[in-house]
Design a protein around this motif. Structure first.
Motif, PDB file in Angstrom:
ATOM      1  N   UNK A   1      -3.930  24.862  -1.367  1.00  0.00           N
ATOM      2  CA  UNK A   1      -5.294  25.222  -1.735  1.00  0.00           C
ATOM      3  C   UNK A   1      -6.108  24.086  -2.311  1.00  0.00           C
ATOM      4  N   UNK A   2      -5.740  22.844  -2.018  1.00  0.00           N
ATOM      5  CA  UNK A   2      -6.442  21.691  -2.579  1.00  0.00           C
ATOM      6  C   UNK A   2      -7.588  21.266  -1.666  1.00  0.00           C
ATOM      7  N   UNK A   3      -8.728  20.983  -2.245  1.00  0.00           N
ATOM      8  CA  UNK A   3      -9.937  20.659  -1.496  1.00  0.00           C
ATOM      9  C   UNK A   3      -9.913  19.188  -1.078  1.00  0.00           C
ATOM     10  N   UNK A   4      -9.859  18.886   0.229  1.00  0.00           N
ATOM     11  CA  UNK A   4      -9.841  17.485   0.659  1.00  0.00           C
ATOM     12  C   UNK A   4     -11.074  16.712   0.212  1.00  0.00           C
ATOM     13  N   UNK A   5     -12.241  17.351   0.236  1.00  0.00           N
ATOM     14  CA  UNK A   5     -13.469  16.660  -0.175  1.00  0.00           C
ATOM     15  C   UNK A   5     -13.403  16.265  -1.648  1.00  0.00           C
ATOM     16  N   UNK A   6     -12.849  17.136  -2.477  1.00  0.00           N
ATOM     17  CA  UNK A   6     -12.713  16.813  -3.898  1.00  0.00           C
ATOM     18  C   UNK A   6     -11.755  15.645  -4.098  1.00  0.00           C
ATOM     19  N   UNK A   7     -10.644  15.640  -3.332  1.00  0.00           N
ATOM     20  CA  UNK A   7      -9.697  14.534  -3.435  1.00  0.00           C
ATOM     21  C   UNK A   7     -10.356  13.223  -3.026  1.00  0.00           C
ATOM     22  N   UNK A   8     -11.131  13.232  -1.934  1.00  0.00           N
ATOM     23  CA  UNK A   8     -11.801  12.022  -1.487  1.00  0.00           C
ATOM     24  C   UNK A   8     -12.825  11.544  -2.515  1.00  0.00           C
TER      25      UNK A   8
ATOM     26  N   UNK B   1       0.860  -1.181   0.000  1.00  0.00           N
ATOM     27  CA  UNK B   1       0.000   0.000   0.000  1.00  0.00           C
ATOM     28  C   UNK B   1       0.898   1.233   0.000  1.00  0.00           C
ATOM     29  N   UNK B   2       0.505   2.262  -0.728  1.00  0.00           N
ATOM     30  CA  UNK B   2       1.326   3.467  -0.834  1.00  0.00           C
ATOM     31  C   UNK B   2       0.549   4.674  -0.332  1.00  0.00           C
ATOM     32  N   UNK B   3       1.288   5.604   0.293  1.00  0.00           N
ATOM     33  CA  UNK B   3       0.686   6.732   1.008  1.00  0.00           C
ATOM     34  C   UNK B   3       0.854   8.051   0.263  1.00  0.00           C
ATOM     35  N   UNK B   4      -0.216   8.838   0.243  1.00  0.00           N
ATOM     36  CA  UNK B   4      -0.132  10.229  -0.204  1.00  0.00           C
ATOM     37  C   UNK B   4       0.647  11.032   0.820  1.00  0.00           C
TER      38      UNK B   4
ATOM     39  N   UNK C   1      -2.377  -1.470  -6.850  1.00  0.00           N
ATOM     40  CA  UNK C   1      -1.802  -1.205  -5.539  1.00  0.00           C
ATOM     41  C   UNK C   1      -2.870  -0.661  -4.606  1.00  0.00           C
ATOM     42  N   UNK C   2      -2.708  -0.945  -3.330  1.00  0.00           N
ATOM     43  CA  UNK C   2      -3.629  -0.394  -2.346  1.00  0.00           C
ATOM     44  C   UNK C   2      -3.151   0.985  -1.903  1.00  0.00           C
ATOM     45  N   UNK C   3      -4.044   1.725  -1.282  1.00  0.00           N
ATOM     46  CA  UNK C   3      -3.739   3.099  -0.886  1.00  0.00           C
ATOM     47  C   UNK C   3      -3.797   3.241   0.631  1.00  0.00           C
ATOM     48  N   UNK C   4      -2.786   3.929   1.152  1.00  0.00           N
ATOM     49  CA  UNK C   4      -2.783   4.358   2.545  1.00  0.00           C
ATOM     50  C   UNK C   4      -3.108   5.853   2.495  1.00  0.00           C
ATOM     51  N   UNK C   5      -4.300   6.218   2.912  1.00  0.00           N
ATOM     52  CA  UNK C   5      -4.723   7.613   2.824  1.00  0.00           C
ATOM     53  C   UNK C   5      -4.445   8.319   4.153  1.00  0.00           C
TER      54      UNK C   5
ATOM     55  N   UNK D   1      -6.322   0.690   2.019  1.00  0.00           N
ATOM     56  CA  UNK D   1      -5.844  -0.347   2.936  1.00  0.00           C
ATOM     57  C   UNK D   1      -6.030   0.095   4.381  1.00  0.00           C
ATOM     58  N   UNK D   2      -5.679   1.340   4.666  1.00  0.00           N
ATOM     59  CA  UNK D   2      -5.956   1.930   5.976  1.00  0.00           C
ATOM     60  C   UNK D   2      -5.706   3.426   5.908  1.00  0.00           C
ATOM     61  N   UNK D   3      -5.886   4.105   7.054  1.00  0.00           N
ATOM     62  CA  UNK D   3      -5.869   5.558   7.117  1.00  0.00           C
ATOM     63  C   UNK D   3      -4.908   6.011   8.212  1.00  0.00           C
ATOM     64  N   UNK D   4      -4.140   7.061   7.916  1.00  0.00           N
ATOM     65  CA  UNK D   4      -3.282   7.710   8.908  1.00  0.00           C
ATOM     66  C   UNK D   4      -3.950   8.981   9.419  1.00  0.00           C
ATOM     67  N   UNK D   5      -3.747   9.254  10.702  1.00  0.00           N
ATOM     68  CA  UNK D   5      -4.203  10.494  11.324  1.00  0.00           C
ATOM     69  C   UNK D   5      -3.030  11.039  12.142  1.00  0.00           C
ATOM     70  N   UNK D   6      -2.752  12.338  12.012  1.00  0.00           N
ATOM     71  CA  UNK D   6      -1.610  12.920  12.726  1.00  0.00           C
ATOM     72  C   UNK D   6      -1.838  14.408  12.949  1.00  0.00           C
ATOM     73  N   UNK D   7      -1.003  14.982  13.794  1.00  0.00           N
ATOM     74  CA  UNK D   7      -1.087  16.403  14.105  1.00  0.00           C
ATOM     75  C   UNK D   7      -0.010  17.214  13.430  1.00  0.00           C
ATOM     76  N   UNK D   8      -0.116  18.522  13.561  1.00  0.00           N
ATOM     77  CA  UNK D   8       0.857  19.440  13.002  1.00  0.00           C
ATOM     78  C   UNK D   8       0.620  20.824  13.559  1.00  0.00           C
ATOM     79  N   UNK D   9       1.214  21.829  12.913  1.00  0.00           N
ATOM     80  CA  UNK D   9       1.015  23.202  13.373  1.00  0.00           C
ATOM     81  C   UNK D   9       1.154  24.149  12.193  1.00  0.00           C
TER      82      UNK D   9
END
Length: 442
Positions: A188-195, A141-144, A171-175, A204-212
């Motif tokens: 400026x990319x719309x997450x809803x449009x990407x989804x 699986x490959x990740x964006x 290939x599977x996707x790691x989103x 395959x599965x999903x990552x969630x993380x923080x930032x600033x």
């Protein structure tokens, strides 16, 4: 497709806490930090309890112009087999450029950099993914990835690019929903449009993380709490599909276990909110599949031509050289954003070197970080982070930036202890007979 559940990124610093956390179905470990013959006791105990462990690679560079390195693929396969993993994951990124393909010096980024969303890049990526798939014992699986910069002249959106990649290779996707948020703020990319454009069945599965956010730029730090906008994107995704797994990533600045558990609970709540929305929509007509953006692209050749690889290699080498070697910014790139990215790469190198060679910050004190960032902006990494630490110390000793005193004596001793018996190249240190005197005598 393997059902994973709720997971967390396993790191040595929180290994004990992860073992004690309730409701952890699986963990993900950085592949390059694991030795197949000497697995950490914590991971072995988790496996014995039935917790799935997935190796997550960071150095393969599937988006680079060169074909994947056979030794790196073998190493990733060995880790998957040692851990009994149902799949392995990597990134849609390039991490090095130059070399024989472009007749330019080989450069290492020390970080994940975005590939251009062009036909050339897609052809190369598809072939590289196929090569990796054939070399691995389990599905890939490959990740964006998150990006501070955008390539000029892109021909597809992120959703279209990922759709075609999955369509052409299987290939599977790691989103990573945090990366979708990063690209929303920075590009400026719309997450809803990407989804909406993604092949949701390939997840395959999903990552969630923080930032600033700083000065209008979002930094995907993996060292801060997960913000509400990222959780909202997760809810949007789970309102469209039930992902096989969701995982919290945290790489440094680790909070108390109770705070990590609260973040995991917030992730579960976001997933459940999306599931309720999805349930409410049952019975409605299914939405049409997203367009791939080009007719017949799935029938394109399975092999990327050498010309496409060379064109991609030249552009990637020019960009990476500007980021790590101070060469001119390639035409079409945002100079300000490129400067932000260059400083971020230098800061990341400083952080990683400080972890691998903790004596350096102790020897140099508060001046370590500024000295290393200054060094990194004009001296590309040439042989991994451990070599980077030696090169940095050598530069300080030979360049005269460090005045005579305790710090200089300790740094000199540290460098001599680790540089090995082989003489340094003449082009860097002058005549062999002067090497010892030039360092010891200063």
């Amino acid at each position: 497709m393997t059902l994973l559940g709720t997971g967390i990124g396993w790191r040595p610093e929180i290994a004990d806490a992860v073992e004690r956390m309730p409701g952890i179905d699986w963990v993900e470990a950085v592949a390059e930090n694991i030795c197949p013959g000497h697995l950490p006791e914590s991971l072995l105990r988790l496996r014995e309890r039935g917790v799935t462990v997935v190796p997550h690679g960071v150095s393969l560079g599937l988006g680079g112009a060169d074909r994947p390195d056979a030794e790196r693929l073998t190493a990733l396969a060995e880790r998957a087999e040692a851990l009994g993993s149902p799949l392995v994951t990597e990134h849609i990124a390039f991490v090095r450029a130059g070399g024989p393909l472009t007749a330019t010096p080989r450069l290492e980024a020390g970080h994940l950099l975005p590939v251009p969303r062009t036909r050339d890049a897609l052809d190369v990526l598809c072939e590289n993914v196929r090569i990796a798939q054939e070399s691995l014992p389990v599905p890939l699986a490959v990740e964006n990835i998150a990006a501070l910069i955008a390539w000029p002249g892109e021909e597809m959106t992120e959703g279209q690019f990922l759709y075609e990649l999955a369509d052409r290779t299987g290939v599977r996707l790691l989103i990573d929903v945090a990366n979708l948020h990063t690209n929303h703020v920075n590009r400026g990319e719309d997450p809803a449009k990407a989804l909406a454009e993604l092949p949701l069945e390939a997840i395959a599965y999903v990552h969630v993380a923080g930032g600033f956010e700083r000065d209008g730029v979002w930094h995907d730090s993996h060292a801060h709490p997960v913000p509400r906008p990222v959780l909202d994107i997760l809810t949007d995704l789970t309102s469209r599909v039930a992902p096989p797994g969701v995982l919290l990533e945290r790489d440094e600045n680790f909070p108390e276990p109770a705070e990590l558990e609260r973040e995991l609970e917030a992730i579960r709540e976001a997933v459940q909110a999306g599931a309720r929305q999805r349930g409410a929509q049952e019975g409605e007509s299914a939405p049409e599949a997203a367009a791939t953006g080009a007719d017949g692209e799935s029938e394109r050749s399975a092999v990327a031509g050498d010309a496409a690889r060379q064109r991609l290699g030249v552009t990637q080498a020019a960009l990476l050289s500007a980021l790590v070697a101070g060469t001119p910014v390639p035409e079409g790139f945002d100079r300000v954003r490129l400067g932000v990215q260059a400083r971020a790469l230098a800061a990341k190198r400083a952080d990683v070197v400080a972890k691998l060679a903790p004596e350096l910050p102790l020897i140099l004190g508060t001046g370590y970080r500024a000295a290393f960032v200054t060094y990194a902006q004009g001296h590309p990494m040439r042989g991994g982070y451990r070599q980077d630490a030696l090169d940095f110390a050598e530069r300080l000793l030979l360049g005269g930036q460090l005045a005579e005193g305790r710090a200089r004596r300790e740094l000199r001793r540290w460098w001599l202890d680790r540089s090995g018996p082989a003489p340094r190249p003449l082009s860097r240190l002058g005549r062999v007979g002067q090497v010892g005197r030039s360092l010891i005598g200063r």
